[in-house]
Design a protein around this motif. Structure first.
Motif, short mmCIF file in Angstrom:
data_model
loop_
_atom_site.label_atom_id
_atom_site.label_comp_id
_atom_site.label_asym_id
_atom_site.label_seq_id
_atom_site.Cartn_x
_atom_site.Cartn_y
_atom_site.Cartn_z
N TRP A 1 0.47 23.29 0.96
CA TRP A 1 1.82 22.15 1.14
C TRP A 1 1.37 21.21 2.28
CZ3 TRP A 1 5.84 20.29 0.35
CH2 TRP A 1 7.08 20.79 0.10
N ASP A 2 1.17 19.51 1.76
CA ASP A 2 0.42 18.82 2.97
C ASP A 2 2.20 18.06 2.40
OD1 ASP A 2 0.18 16.68 3.61
OD2 ASP A 2 -1.67 16.18 2.06
N PHE A 3 2.95 18.24 4.48
CA PHE A 3 3.88 18.00 4.50
C PHE A 3 4.29 16.00 5.09
CE2 PHE A 3 4.65 22.04 5.24
CZ PHE A 3 5.67 22.36 4.31
N ASN A 4 2.99 15.29 5.08
CA ASN A 4 2.65 14.33 4.45
C ASN A 4 2.49 13.44 3.37
OD1 ASN A 4 2.50 13.57 8.10
ND2 ASN A 4 0.69 14.65 8.04
N ASP A 5 2.60 14.07 2.30
CA ASP A 5 2.54 14.67 1.16
C ASP A 5 2.64 14.89 -0.05
OD1 ASP A 5 1.74 12.77 -1.14
OD2 ASP A 5 -0.30 12.84 -1.21
N PRO A 6 4.50 14.61 0.14
CA PRO A 6 4.89 16.04 -0.87
C PRO A 6 5.02 15.56 -2.26
CG PRO A 6 6.60 14.21 0.46
CD PRO A 6 5.26 13.99 0.64
N ALA A 7 4.95 14.41 -2.80
CA ALA A 7 4.58 14.07 -3.90
C ALA A 7 2.90 15.31 -4.20
CB ALA A 7 4.22 13.09 -4.18
N ARG A 8 2.43 15.04 -3.60
CA ARG A 8 1.16 15.77 -3.89
C ARG A 8 0.65 16.92 -4.26
NH1 ARG A 8 -4.61 15.42 -0.05
NH2 ARG A 8 -6.16 16.00 -1.85
N SER A 9 1.98 17.34 -3.22
CA SER A 9 2.20 18.97 -2.65
C SER A 9 2.87 19.61 -4.13
CB SER A 9 3.34 18.74 -1.66
OG SER A 9 2.05 18.93 -0.01
N GLU A 10 3.98 19.04 -4.48
CA GLU A 10 4.51 18.86 -5.80
C GLU A 10 3.46 18.71 -6.44
OE1 GLU A 10 7.47 17.16 -8.46
OE2 GLU A 10 7.22 16.04 -7.67
N GLN A 11 3.11 18.34 -6.90
CA GLN A 11 2.13 17.89 -8.26
C GLN A 11 0.99 20.01 -8.28
OE1 GLN A 11 1.81 16.57 -11.34
NE2 GLN A 11 3.71 15.71 -9.59
N ARG A 12 0.71 19.59 -6.39
CA ARG A 12 0.06 21.75 -6.33
C ARG A 12 0.57 22.89 -6.97
NH1 ARG A 12 -2.15 20.44 -0.55
NH2 ARG A 12 -3.59 19.04 -1.44
N PHE A 13 2.16 22.26 -7.28
CA PHE A 13 3.09 23.22 -7.46
C PHE A 13 3.26 23.57 -9.13
CE2 PHE A 13 5.10 23.16 -2.42
CZ PHE A 13 4.34 24.47 -2.35
N ARG A 14 3.37 22.26 -9.00
CA ARG A 14 3.41 22.47 -10.80
C ARG A 14 2.38 23.11 -11.50
NH1 ARG A 14 8.19 20.80 -12.65
NH2 ARG A 14 9.52 19.05 -11.25
N SER A 15 1.20 22.70 -10.99
CA SER A 15 0.19 22.94 -11.92
C SER A 15 0.04 24.14 -12.10
CB SER A 15 -1.09 22.10 -10.91
OG SER A 15 -0.93 22.92 -9.72
N MET A 16 0.90 24.85 -10.50
CA MET A 16 0.60 26.16 -10.82
C MET A 16 1.86 27.55 -11.93
SD MET A 16 0.76 27.37 -6.70
CE MET A 16 -0.28 28.76 -7.15
N LEU A 17 2.63 26.72 -12.11
CA LEU A 17 4.26 27.64 -12.58
C LEU A 17 3.54 27.69 -13.91
CD1 LEU A 17 6.93 25.40 -12.44
CD2 LEU A 17 6.51 27.12 -11.15
N ALA A 18 2.98 27.51 -15.14
CA ALA A 18 3.01 27.49 -16.32
C ALA A 18 2.28 29.46 -16.08
CB ALA A 18 1.21 26.96 -16.81
N ASP A 19 1.64 29.74 -15.25
CA ASP A 19 0.90 31.03 -14.59
C ASP A 19 1.93 31.68 -14.00
OD1 ASP A 19 -1.38 30.12 -16.08
OD2 ASP A 19 -2.80 29.32 -14.32
N LEU A 20 2.98 31.48 -13.43
CA LEU A 20 3.73 32.69 -12.52
C LEU A 20 5.06 32.57 -13.99
CD1 LEU A 20 3.37 30.57 -9.40
CD2 LEU A 20 2.32 31.69 -10.02
N SER A 21 5.44 33.58 -13.26
CA SER A 21 6.52 34.61 -13.70
C SER A 21 7.45 35.45 -12.82
CB SER A 21 5.66 35.40 -14.88
OG SER A 21 5.88 36.80 -14.02
N GLY A 22 8.78 35.39 -13.23
CA GLY A 22 9.61 35.80 -11.89
C GLY A 22 9.92 35.60 -11.16
N ASP A 23 9.95 36.10 -9.64
CA ASP A 23 9.91 36.21 -8.22
C ASP A 23 8.85 34.54 -7.84
OD1 ASP A 23 12.36 37.46 -8.41
OD2 ASP A 23 11.41 38.61 -6.60
N ASP A 24 7.94 35.08 -8.13
CA ASP A 24 6.95 33.63 -7.84
C ASP A 24 6.89 31.78 -8.83
OD1 ASP A 24 5.19 35.47 -6.65
OD2 ASP A 24 4.12 35.85 -7.78
N ALA A 25 7.81 32.83 -10.09
CA ALA A 25 8.00 31.53 -10.61
C ALA A 25 8.95 30.43 -9.70
CB ALA A 25 8.29 31.41 -12.17
#
Length: 301
Positions: A39-63
Motif C-alpha cells: 500500500w501507498d495511500f498517497n498513490d492508490p492507483a499505484r497500489s492498485e497496480q501492485r495488487f493487480r500484478s499479484m492476482l495471476a499467482d493467487l487463488s482462494g482467500d488470498d485472491a
C-alpha cells in the motif's frame, strides 16, 4: 479561545487523523501476503497496480483479499460505484471463504458508503445505514475469529457513521478496550490512532484537559514508533488543545518547533501555519499572524 476558532480547525484535524492512520497502520494480521508493504495511500492507483500484478499467482482467500484492496484503491479515488461493483462480484465466493476474506470484504463494502473520503452531501441516512450494517458485520466476524486488528478497524470506521462527538467517543473507547486486551502486535499498533480519536472526540465535547491527556499519550506512542511525520502530527494535536486551554505560549513553542522540523524535512505544513496565524492573532501580533497566513496560502491557496 472562541468556539468559532476551535471549529475552524476541525477539518484540519480530521485530515490529520485520517492521514496518520493511513501512514502508520493498520498492519496485516493473518494472510501470508504483506498488504501494508503493497500500500501507498498517497498513490492508490499505484497500489492498485501492485495488487493487480499479484492476482495471476493467487487463488482462494488470498485472491479475494487482494481484490478487496483493489476496491479500496477505487474508493480512495472516490470511485465508490466501481469499488462496490467489484465487491458485489466477489459475493458468490464468500460462502466458502475464511473469516479474514469475509471481514475485509465487509470492511471495504462499508467504506464505499461512509469513510473519510466521502463528501458530506453523500452521507444520507440510507448510506449511513448501509455502512453501519457492513461495519457491524465486519466487527462481529472479527471478534469471533479473534482477528483483533480488523475488529478495531471496524470500530474505527463506525465513527464515520455516527459522527456526533459522544458517539465517536463511545466507538473509540470500545476500540481502545480491544487494543488494550489484545496480545496481537497488529492490534497493539492501533493504540496511537485510537487515542488520537478519543482525544479528538473529547476536544469536540469541550473536555480539553482529558483530550490533552490522550493526545500526550499518543505522542509517546508515536515516538516509540519512530515515524517522524506521525510524531509531528501527534504534537500538532497537543498544541491545538493547548490553544483551546488558552495556554498560548506553550502551544506557540510546539508549533514553532514543528515549523522548523517541517522546513528541515522540506515538508512545510499549512496546518502548522494556520495554527501559528491563530496563535499570533491571540497575542495581538498582526504582523506575525499575516506572515503565517502568507505561508499557509503559498501552499494551500
Amino acid at each position: 479561545m472562541t468556539p468559532l476558532s476551535i471549529t475552524a480547525s476541525r477539518n484540519a484535524v480530521l485530515r490529520c487523523i485520517a492521514a496518520v492512520v493511513a501512514l502508520v497502520g493498520p498492519a496485516p494480521c493473518a494472510m501470508a501476503i504483506d498488504l501494508a508493504a503493497l500500500w501507498d495511500f498517497n498513490d492508490p492507483a499505484r497500489s492498485e497496480q501492485r495488487f493487480r500484478s499479484m492476482l495471476a499467482d493467487l487463488s482462494g482467500d488470498d485472491a479475494l483479499i487482494v481484490q478487496t484492496q483493489i476496491a479500496r484503491a477505487y474508493g480512495l479515488r472516490k470511485d465508490f460505484t466501481r469499488a462496490r461493483e467489484l465487491l458485489q462480484s466477489l459475493e458468490p465466493s464468500l460462502a466458502g471463504a475464511g473469516p479474514e476474506a469475509r471481514i475485509r470484504h465487509a470492511l471495504e463494502m462499508g467504506r464505499t458508503f461512509a469513510s473519510a473520503t466521502h463528501s458530506p452531501p453523500s452521507q444520507t441516512p440510507q448510506a449511513k445505514e448501509s455502512a453501519r450494517a457492513a461495519y457491524l458485520r465486519a466487527f462481529g466476524l472479527a471478534k469471533s475469529a479473534r482477528l483483533d486488528n480488523l475488529a478495531i478497524d471496524a470500530l474505527h470506521m463506525l465513527a464515520f457513521v455516527d459522527t456526533e462527538p459522544a458517539d465517536q467517543l463511545k466507538w473509540a473507547q470500545e476500540a481502545l478496550g480491544v487494543v488494550l486486551a489484545s496480545s496481537q502486535p497488529a492490534a497493539q499498533q492501533w493504540e496511537g490512532s485510537v487515542r488520537n480519536n478519543i482525544g479528538y472526540a473529547l476536544h469536540q465535547l469541550g473536555r480539553y484537559d482529558e483530550a490533552l491527556a490522550e493526545f500526550q499519550r499518543a505522542v509517546g506512542l508515536r515516538e516509540d514508533g519512530g515515524n517522524a511525520r506521525a510524531i509531528r502530527v501527534a504534537y500538532w494535536m497537543v498544541a491545538w488543545t493547548l490553544r483551546a486551554l488558552n495556554r498560548i505560549d506553550d502551544a506557540l513553542e510546539i508549533q514553532l518547533r514543528l515549523e522548523r522540523e517541517g522546513d528541515r524535512a522540506d515538508a512545510p505544513d499549512p496546518y502548522v501555519f494556520e495554527e501559528l496565524e491563530q496563535l499570533y492573532l491571540l497575542k495581538a501580533d498582526a504582523q506575525r499572524a499575516r506572515h503565517y497566513a502568507e505561508r499557509r496560502q503559498a501552499i494551500r491557496p
